[in-house]
Write an enzyme that holds these catalytic residues in place. Structure first.
Site, PDB file in Angstrom:
ATOM      1  N   ASN A 171     -16.989   3.468 -21.404  1.00 34.26           N
ATOM      2  CA  ASN A 171     -16.026   2.384 -21.172  1.00 34.26           C
ATOM      3  C   ASN A 171     -15.480   1.983 -22.540  1.00 34.26           C
ATOM      4  OD1 ASN A 171     -14.807  -0.194 -20.359  1.00 34.26           O
ATOM      5  ND2 ASN A 171     -16.095  -0.048 -18.528  1.00 34.26           N
ATOM      6  N   PRO A 172     -14.192   1.653 -22.630  1.00 34.23           N
ATOM      7  CA  PRO A 172     -13.668   1.209 -23.930  1.00 34.23           C
ATOM      8  C   PRO A 172     -14.240  -0.131 -24.348  1.00 34.23           C
ATOM      9  CG  PRO A 172     -11.870   1.604 -22.358  1.00 34.23           C
ATOM     10  CD  PRO A 172     -13.165   1.726 -21.600  1.00 34.23           C
ATOM     11  N   TYR A 216       0.827  -1.215   0.000  1.00 35.28           N
ATOM     12  CA  TYR A 216       0.000   0.000   0.000  1.00 35.28           C
ATOM     13  C   TYR A 216       0.857   1.260   0.000  1.00 35.28           C
ATOM     14  CZ  TYR A 216      -4.462  -2.312   0.110  1.00 35.28           C
ATOM     15  OH  TYR A 216      -5.556  -3.042  -0.254  1.00 35.28           O
ATOM     16  N   GLY A 222     -15.952   3.736 -16.387  1.00 43.33           N
ATOM     17  CA  GLY A 222     -14.742   2.959 -16.111  1.00 43.33           C
ATOM     18  C   GLY A 222     -14.826   1.968 -14.980  1.00 43.33           C
ATOM     19  N   ARG A 225       1.759   1.763  -3.513  1.00 45.74           N
ATOM     20  CA  ARG A 225       0.617   2.305  -4.273  1.00 45.74           C
ATOM     21  C   ARG A 225       0.363   3.766  -3.908  1.00 45.74           C
ATOM     22  NH1 ARG A 225      -4.608  -0.996  -3.690  1.00 45.74           N
ATOM     23  NH2 ARG A 225      -5.329   0.597  -5.128  1.00 45.74           N
ATOM     24  N   ALA A 275     -12.186   7.211 -20.828  1.00 44.21           N
ATOM     25  CA  ALA A 275     -12.785   8.343 -20.124  1.00 44.21           C
ATOM     26  C   ALA A 275     -12.061   9.652 -20.449  1.00 44.21           C
ATOM     27  CB  ALA A 275     -12.765   8.078 -18.617  1.00 44.21           C
ATOM     28  N   HIS A 305     -15.033   3.409  -1.242  1.00 44.68           N
ATOM     29  CA  HIS A 305     -14.019   2.432  -0.822  1.00 44.68           C
ATOM     30  C   HIS A 305     -12.874   3.065  -0.036  1.00 44.68           C
ATOM     31  CE1 HIS A 305     -15.360  -0.584  -4.200  1.00 44.68           C
ATOM     32  NE2 HIS A 305     -16.204  -0.512  -3.208  1.00 44.68           N
ATOM     33  N   VAL A 317      -9.819   5.089  -4.809  1.00 43.30           N
ATOM     34  CA  VAL A 317      -9.264   5.522  -3.517  1.00 43.30           C
ATOM     35  C   VAL A 317      -8.160   6.563  -3.715  1.00 43.30           C
ATOM     36  CG1 VAL A 317      -9.848   3.335  -2.376  1.00 43.30           C
ATOM     37  CG2 VAL A 317      -7.612   3.567  -3.501  1.00 43.30           C
ATOM     38  N   CYS A 360      -5.814   3.087  12.516  1.00 50.18           N
ATOM     39  CA  CYS A 360      -5.211   1.928  13.159  1.00 50.18           C
ATOM     40  C   CYS A 360      -6.073   0.691  12.988  1.00 50.18           C
ATOM     41  CB  CYS A 360      -4.877   2.199  14.622  1.00 50.18           C
ATOM     42  SG  CYS A 360      -6.250   2.027  15.753  1.00 50.18           S
TER      43      CYS A 360
END
Ligand code: OAD
Length: 249
Positions: free
Chosen positions: A215-216, A64, A189, A67, A233, A116, A100, A124
């Site tokens: 959307n593609p 994370y 998307g 990311r 998009a 999300h 997110v 924590c």
């Protein structure tokens, strides 16, 4: 495109529901896109569940952190910007996102509901105590232990919804209210495979709202779309913004 623009121009309340494809042109990989999706190289159970974190907090925290760095470097793309600009054309436009990354707000959207969570925040593990202090820098290829909560000492974790966890109740309540009351829902998307978010366009339809999808490629929800705009998009949304402007005269 003209039909979608007419629908949006005539709608008082528009709900945007976005997923990972929205941020693709910002360089953030989608979840399920074959080959390059985030999950192609990792086991989601090990990285996006509480059990995975408890088993290997160091690995999950580090993933994370990696990311978070990528998201920190990312900038809103022309699709995010066009959507934010549409607020001046359609004042009752609200964004509900599964993403997110916080890029809708960064682009200027003023009303964003995050279903999300947000990867830039941490809390924590044991009590959900918020933490907004500095986090240690993270270098590519490095692993680090999650820092302890300043209140209770339990490890810090990302403030995102993991598999098997409840979505934030206030966000869900608001999103469902908006879906029930919107005149049009703009679906962008998302593969439509993760519930309950995937239900939003179906809720809108049940209450008389029209669904426009960008959307593609077709998704699990394309069957519920009144208009399907095929393409990325970052390309389609600026065109749609211009078309709405033209439809409004
Ligand atoms: P997915 O990765 O499942 O789907 C991405 C969708 O974006 C696909 O339908 C693609 O065709 C589409 N797409 C790809 N490039 C695009 C582009 N340039 N423009 C528009 N669309 C494009 O992502 P989500 O549906 O958002 O949950 O996934 C939902 C949830 O699954 C995520 O929020 C995450 C994950 O588990 C949690 O973290 C709880």
């Amino acid at each position: 495109m003209k039909r979608a623009a007419r629908i949006l121009a005539g709608a008082e309340r528009v709900l945007v529901s976005s997923g990972a494809g929205m941020s693709k042109e910002s360089g953030i990989p989608t979840f399920r896109d074959a080959m390059e999706g985030l999950w192609a190289n990792f086991d989601p159970q090990a990285l996006a569940t509480e059990a995975g974190f408890r088993t290997n907090p160091r690995r999950v925290w580090s993933w994370y952190a990696w990311r978070r760095e990528r998201v920190g470097d990312a900038r809103p793309n022309p699709g995010h910007v066009a959507l934010a600009e549409m607020e001046s054309l359609i004042p009752g436009l609200v964004v509900v996102t599964q993403n997110v990354d916080g890029l809708h707000r960064e682009a200027g959207s003023t009303d964003v509901v995050e279903l999300h969570g947000n990867i830039r925040r941490v809390k924590c593990l044991d009590h959900g105590h918020a933490y907004d202090g500095p986090l240690p820098p993270f270098a590519e290829g490095e692993e680090q232990d999650p820092p302890p909560c300043l209140v209770c000492g339990s490890p810090l974790r990302p403030d995102v919804v993991w598999f098997g966890e409840m979505l934030p109740a206030d966000a869900v309540e608001r999103a469902w209210n908006l879906a029930e009351r919107c005149h049009a829902l703009l679906l962008i998307g998302t593969s439509g495979t993760v519930w309950p978010a995937a239900e939003l366009p179906l809720v809108a339809r049940r209450h008389g709202g029209l669904v426009i999808e960008i959307n593609p490629e077709p998704s699990e929800l394309t069957h519920a779309a009144d208009v399907f705009l095929e393409g990325p998009a970052g390309v389609v949304l600026p065109e749609l913004r211009d078309a709405v402007r033209a439809a409004l005269g």
